[in-house]
Write a protein that holds these residues in place. Structure first.
Motif, PDB file in Angstrom:
ATOM      1  N   LEU A   1     -58.678 -48.163  11.538  1.00  0.00           N
ATOM      2  CA  LEU A   1     -58.187 -46.949  12.185  1.00  0.00           C
ATOM      3  C   LEU A   1     -56.670 -46.850  12.257  1.00  0.00           C
ATOM      4  N   TYR A   2     -55.991 -47.978  12.425  1.00  0.00           N
ATOM      5  CA  TYR A   2     -54.554 -47.916  12.727  1.00  0.00           C
ATOM      6  C   TYR A   2     -53.679 -48.745  11.794  1.00  0.00           C
ATOM      7  N   PRO A   3     -53.941 -48.787  10.500  1.00  0.00           N
ATOM      8  CA  PRO A   3     -53.139 -49.670   9.638  1.00  0.00           C
ATOM      9  C   PRO A   3     -51.656 -49.343   9.630  1.00  0.00           C
ATOM     10  N   GLU A   4     -51.298 -48.079   9.858  1.00  0.00           N
ATOM     11  CA  GLU A   4     -49.901 -47.661   9.805  1.00  0.00           C
ATOM     12  C   GLU A   4     -49.254 -47.590  11.190  1.00  0.00           C
TER      13      GLU A   4
ATOM     14  N   ALA B   1     -57.695 -40.275  13.404  1.00  0.00           N
ATOM     15  CA  ALA B   1     -57.050 -41.556  13.134  1.00  0.00           C
ATOM     16  C   ALA B   1     -56.012 -41.346  12.042  1.00  0.00           C
ATOM     17  N   VAL B   2     -55.098 -42.283  11.922  1.00  0.00           N
ATOM     18  CA  VAL B   2     -54.040 -42.199  10.918  1.00  0.00           C
ATOM     19  C   VAL B   2     -54.101 -43.438  10.039  1.00  0.00           C
ATOM     20  N   ARG B   3     -54.398 -43.244   8.777  1.00  0.00           N
ATOM     21  CA  ARG B   3     -54.394 -44.368   7.834  1.00  0.00           C
ATOM     22  C   ARG B   3     -53.170 -44.346   6.931  1.00  0.00           C
ATOM     23  N   ASP B   4     -52.486 -43.199   6.875  1.00  0.00           N
ATOM     24  CA  ASP B   4     -51.296 -43.086   6.041  1.00  0.00           C
ATOM     25  C   ASP B   4     -50.323 -42.131   6.716  1.00  0.00           C
ATOM     26  N   LYS B   5     -49.205 -42.664   7.201  1.00  0.00           N
ATOM     27  CA  LYS B   5     -48.241 -41.837   7.916  1.00  0.00           C
ATOM     28  C   LYS B   5     -47.597 -40.792   7.009  1.00  0.00           C
TER      29      LYS B   5
END
Length: 350
Positions: A68-71, A164-168
């Motif tokens: 969910l939060y890699p970035e 969710a954000v996987r790529d900012k």
């Protein structure tokens, strides 16, 4: 070494069958969950000379940080003023890979039973595993975002409306509306400030659940346009999101915001799934543990967000400390002579 995030292994111990007997190998400890706590637990088990296996239902290691939060930047891990979640996961994987840890990904544990010989059998949707001890480190369990039943939200799901954000970079140059008042909402404002051209945040009340320092940044030092006591009325657009209509939950007045994306941070519904049927004592949707991180079943422990005890804090730092305690006492189950032996990494040749 093969890439463990592709369902491979750190070392040859990943095979669940012994060549000579065709029976599952019995590990000293099996950790259910490959998030931060589980990964550090595998490392610490290696320090204690325990054979260890990680089983995770996700196709990659890292738990929620990877899924969910890699970035997202993590600010509350000791030794890191800030670190991207995906980089923290990479470091933990590298640390755990020092030892011959078996990695079994994309496997859901369905049942755990303890035999008369003390050996614990874990049945998954793909096979059978055996272990002398087990540590539940599955976070809060399976998680799904709390969604908003508002016109237009479903229409733009994953193409303008996100949970969710996987790529900012997806938000680069865009006008963004963030909804929520917890750590995730405020943290994403901080993380996306340098990417989005404009950020609005709305919250249905004036009390935030985020850390005080983060709230101070949001309200006093950030360029984020904050509207309290406001909620989302609807999302409008054509092929893309163009507008978000919000309203005051005090006066009912509506405001139309020109936005390109909406990020909802309303929390997640967690489900510990089959754990509820294993005979383990629960506290709500969590597993009750004692001061040794042991459940009501000897040899089965819990650590991280899934563990419950008085005064518990759900932090990554807390989880890695808890799993060290669990590993220490699991070691005494495997080797009673090790009961009074404490191990520090500074005293080892690494």
């Amino acid at each position: 070494m093969q890439d463990p995030n592709k369902g491979e292994r750190f070392g040859d111990a990943a095979e669940t069958k012994e060549d000579s007997t065709n029976e599952p190998k019995i590990y000293d400890v099996t950790i259910i969950g490959g998030g931060p706590a589980g990964l550090f637990g595998a490392f610490y088990a290696g320090m204690r000379k325990m054979s260890a296996k990680i089983i995770d239902s996700l196709p990659e290691l890292g738990g929620q940080l990877a899924a969910l939060y890699p970035e997202k930047f993590i600010y509350d891990m000791p030794g890191f003023p800030k670190i991207l979640a995906k980089d923290l996961v990479a470091n933990l994987v590298e640390q755990a890979s020092r030892y011959d840890t078996a990695i079994c990904l994309s496997q859901k544990v369905l049942n755990v039973t303890k035999g008369e010989d003390g050996i614990i059998t874990l049945k998954t949707d793909k096979g059978t595993h055996r272990s002398k001890t087990v540590i539940l480190a599955a976070g809060a369990g399976a998680f799904s975002p709390i969604k908003l039943d508002v016109p237009g939200v479903t229409d733009f799901d994953d193409r303008g409306v996100y949970y969710a954000v996987r790529d900012k970079l997806l938000f680069a140059g865009k006008r963004l509306l963030v909804i929520g008042g917890g750590d995730s909402a405020v943290d994403w404002c901080m993380n996306l400030e340098q990417f989005a051209s404009k950020i609005h945040l709305i919250h249905r009340r004036d009390v935030f659940k985020a850390h005080e320092e983060s709230v101070d940044w949001l309200l006093r030092r950030s360029p984020v346009e904050v509207r309290l006591f406001h909620e989302l009325r609807r999302v409008e657009g054509d092929e893309e999101v163009r507008k978000a209509v919000i309203f005051s939950n005090k006066s009912g007045d509506e405001i139309t915001l020109e936005v390109d994306a909406v990020l909802l941070n309303l929390g997640f519904r967690a489900d510990i799934g089959p754990v509820k049927d294993w005979g383990i004592t629960l506290e709500g949707n969590k597993v009750a543990v004692d001061r040794f991180m042991q459940t009501n079943i000897p040899g089965i422990y819990a650590a991280g967000d899934i563990a419950a005890y008085p005064g518990k804090l759900d932090l990554i730092a807390t989880g890695v400390g808890e799993i060290c305690t669990a590993i220490y006492h699991a070691k005494t189950c495997v080797d009673p002579d090790a009961r009074f032996k404490q191990v520090h990494s500074s005293g080892l040749v690494m």
